[in-house]
Design a protein around this motif. Structure first.
Motif, mmCIF file in Angstrom:
data_model
loop_
_atom_site.group_PDB
_atom_site.id
_atom_site.type_symbol
_atom_site.label_atom_id
_atom_site.label_comp_id
_atom_site.label_asym_id
_atom_site.label_seq_id
_atom_site.Cartn_x
_atom_site.Cartn_y
_atom_site.Cartn_z
ATOM 1 N N SER A 237 0.855 -1.173 0.000
ATOM 2 C CA SER A 237 0.000 0.000 0.000
ATOM 3 C C SER A 237 0.898 1.233 0.000
ATOM 4 N N TYR A 238 0.738 2.103 -1.001
ATOM 5 C CA TYR A 238 1.583 3.286 -1.136
ATOM 6 C C TYR A 238 0.905 4.494 -0.484
ATOM 7 N N THR A 239 1.599 5.141 0.442
ATOM 8 C CA THR A 239 1.108 6.378 1.042
ATOM 9 C C THR A 239 2.175 7.458 0.903
ATOM 10 N N PHE A 240 1.711 8.708 0.729
ATOM 11 C CA PHE A 240 2.637 9.818 0.494
ATOM 12 C C PHE A 240 2.196 11.037 1.306
ATOM 13 N N ARG A 241 3.171 11.847 1.686
ATOM 14 C CA ARG A 241 2.915 13.129 2.333
ATOM 15 C C ARG A 241 3.739 14.202 1.634
ATOM 16 N N GLY A 242 3.182 15.404 1.583
ATOM 17 C CA GLY A 242 3.916 16.539 1.045
ATOM 18 C C GLY A 242 3.736 16.724 -0.445
ATOM 19 N N VAL A 243 3.079 17.832 -0.833
ATOM 20 C CA VAL A 243 2.892 18.137 -2.258
ATOM 21 C C VAL A 243 3.461 19.514 -2.589
ATOM 22 N N SER A 244 4.247 20.087 -1.697
ATOM 23 C CA SER A 244 4.747 21.443 -1.919
ATOM 24 C C SER A 244 5.751 21.511 -3.060
ATOM 25 N N ASN A 245 6.510 20.426 -3.281
ATOM 26 C CA ASN A 245 7.482 20.385 -4.374
ATOM 27 C C ASN A 245 6.816 19.743 -5.587
ATOM 28 N N GLU A 246 6.386 20.572 -6.534
ATOM 29 C CA GLU A 246 5.624 20.062 -7.671
ATOM 30 C C GLU A 246 6.469 19.171 -8.579
ATOM 31 N N MET A 247 7.754 19.462 -8.702
ATOM 32 C CA MET A 247 8.617 18.658 -9.553
ATOM 33 C C MET A 247 8.717 17.221 -9.017
ATOM 34 N N VAL A 248 8.893 17.102 -7.709
ATOM 35 C CA VAL A 248 8.956 15.777 -7.093
ATOM 36 C C VAL A 248 7.613 15.061 -7.224
ATOM 37 N N LEU A 249 6.524 15.797 -7.031
ATOM 38 C CA LEU A 249 5.192 15.222 -7.149
ATOM 39 C C LEU A 249 4.973 14.644 -8.543
#
Length: 477
Positions: free
Chosen positions: A363-375
């Motif tokens: 199950s993949y979970t993610f936090r942090g969307v402030s860096n659009e390039m990484v997103l």
């Protein structure tokens, strides 16, 4: 002796004050005659509310109609109409809790006044209470506005007295919603009027297989109404037939009186079959009040208006977004979380760190969307392997990066509640403060048509206060 006299005087003063307050709250004093006449107040007296509504009536101001919505999400909404006996009602509330489903109950005002404890138990179960009008009158479209406003306002007064909340939702019995009804409802304080075309009663199914086939045939976004007492009338039955889709099991026994008397089922059995079918088909049961925001989101999606530019404009920090946030904040401040926590009696939700399955899965979970390039790189990687994940977003991210959240949704991923306080300071807060934070983010997401039942504190910070807050919010929702 003097001290004793003073004590008696103070006691008499306190007693007279108490009696005065009691009389003021519970009695009207008519001083027009020679001798004042004291008459007991009716706690459900809605004369003022009726008078105000008649003054505010405006045919151009109408309640919004909520009905089935067109959505790709596998969702359904359950509503119950009327009241059965106290034992049956408690069994239904217990069944909803067993299957973790929240519903909306449309209750007739007279029956609510006869036994308010039933309404209170429904409310305590975390379900919504809507107005089912004062009694079981049909064809209300033929009534003048004076009768409609009197009916709607009185019912609202009764339900508000019992639940301390004015019902936003109204559902009339076998009625065509014309402008007069919608304007009367708005004047009486009902923001929404609910229109459904799928009805069930205790006669609807002979067995679970029929119930399963019926639920399977319902389109996404359907509101399903279950009558708690009596059978379907011609209006309800005809609407069900008109809206019936070919996929629905034709043996589902929807037609009333098609079941032999000895085969008739208790309404609780019908309800459990419906709930079991919803669970097995992995449908998400949402409250009716969530439909307007879901509808708005889907309309934008269907019209291809959910692009970075329009979403950014919709949520510009200097325009609509700030207004929405202030409304959201005010709403949060109005909720008595301390009272809800006290009623919870210290129960907590378990921490889910893994799911047990026979499949080899992650199950993949993610936090942090402030860096659009990484997103963008993460989204591209997930697309490459046809993988789906859950992105937990905070309040600040919802406000500042709405375009990125919509981008995540367009790639087919889920959005979760990432809270407000994302550092260890969360552990220093009390359960009431944590409740407010989680609820505020949930509401911000719902206003954007995003429903979630997942919360992840920053860096996995958790303790019993966090778990208690989550349990309280589960019951509340």
């Amino acid at each position: 002796m003097k001290k004793k006299y003073i004590s008696i005087l103070i006691g008499a003063l306190i007693l007279s004050t108490f009696i005065g307050v009691y009389i003021y709250k519970n009695y009207n004093i008519d001083t027009n005659g020679v001798i004042p006449n004291i008459v007991k107040k009716n706690r459900y007296d809605a004369s003022k509310e009726i008078s105000d509504a008649l003054k505010n009536f405006d045919i151009t101001k109408k309640s919004e109609v909520i009905t089935n919505i067109d959505t790709k999400s596998n969702i359904i909404s359950l509503s119950f109409e009327g009241i059965n006996n106290k034992e049956t009602m408690q069994q239904i509330v217990d069944l909803l809790d067993k299957y973790n489903v929240k519903a909306t109950f449309f209750i007739h005002g007279i029956k609510a006044a006869e036994d308010s404890s039933i309404v209170e138990s429904i409310k305590e179960g975390g379900h919504d209470i809507g107005s089912g009008t004062l009694s079981e009158i049909n064809n209300m479209e033929n009534l003048p506005k004076e009768d409609l406003i009197s009916d709607f306002s009185t019912t609202n007064k009764i339900l508000k007295t019992i639940t301390y909340t004015t019902p936003e939702l109204l559902k009339c019995n076998s009625t065509i919603y014309n402008d007069n009804i919608l304007a009367s409802a708005f004047a009486a304080g009902n923001k929404y009027v609910v229109n459904t075309d799928h009805y069930l009663s205790y006669q609807s199914f002979k067995n679970y297989e029929q119930a399963y086939g019926y639920i399977k045939g319902l389109l996404n976004g359907t509101i399903l109404s279950i009558k708690l007492d009596g059978v379907l009338n011609d209006f309800e039955y005809n609407k069900e037939i008109l809206e019936e889709k070919p996929a629905i099991d034709k043996e589902a026994g929807i037609k009333e009186n098609s079941v032999d008397k000895e085969e008739e089922r208790n309404i609780t059995e019908i309800v459990e079959w419906v709930l079991k079918a919803i669970k097995e088909q992995e449908k998400l049961a949402v409250k009716i009040k969530e439909f307007p925001s879901i509808k708005k989101y889907n309309e934008l999606l269907n019209n291809n208006k959910l692009n970075d530019t329009t979403i950014g404009n919709m949520n510009d920090n200097n325009s609509i977004n700030n207004d929405n946030y202030e409304d959201n904040k005010n709403n949060v401040d109005e909720i008595n979380f301390k009272e809800l926590i006290d009623k919870n009696n210290g129960m907590i939700s378990p921490i889910v760190s893994r799911f047990y399955t026979t499949q080899e899965a992650l199950s993949y979970t993610f936090r942090g969307v402030s860096n659009e390039m990484v997103l963008d790189k993460v989204l591209a990687s997930l697309d490459k392997y046809n993988a789906k994940g859950t992105f937990f977003v905070t309040k600040n991210e919802i406000i500042n990066y709405p375009d990125r959240i919509e981008k995540i949704l367009r790639h087919g991923h889920e959005i979760g509640n990432g809270g407000i306080t994302v550092n260890s300071n969360l552990l220093d807060k009390n359960s009431e403060e944590i409740c407010k934070e989680i609820y505020e983010v949930d509401k911000l997401l719902k206003e954007r048509g995003i429903l979630t039942n997942s919360y992840m504190p920053g860096y996995g910070y958790s303790n019993s206060k966090v778990q208690e807050a989550i349990k309280v919010l589960k019951i509340m929702n």
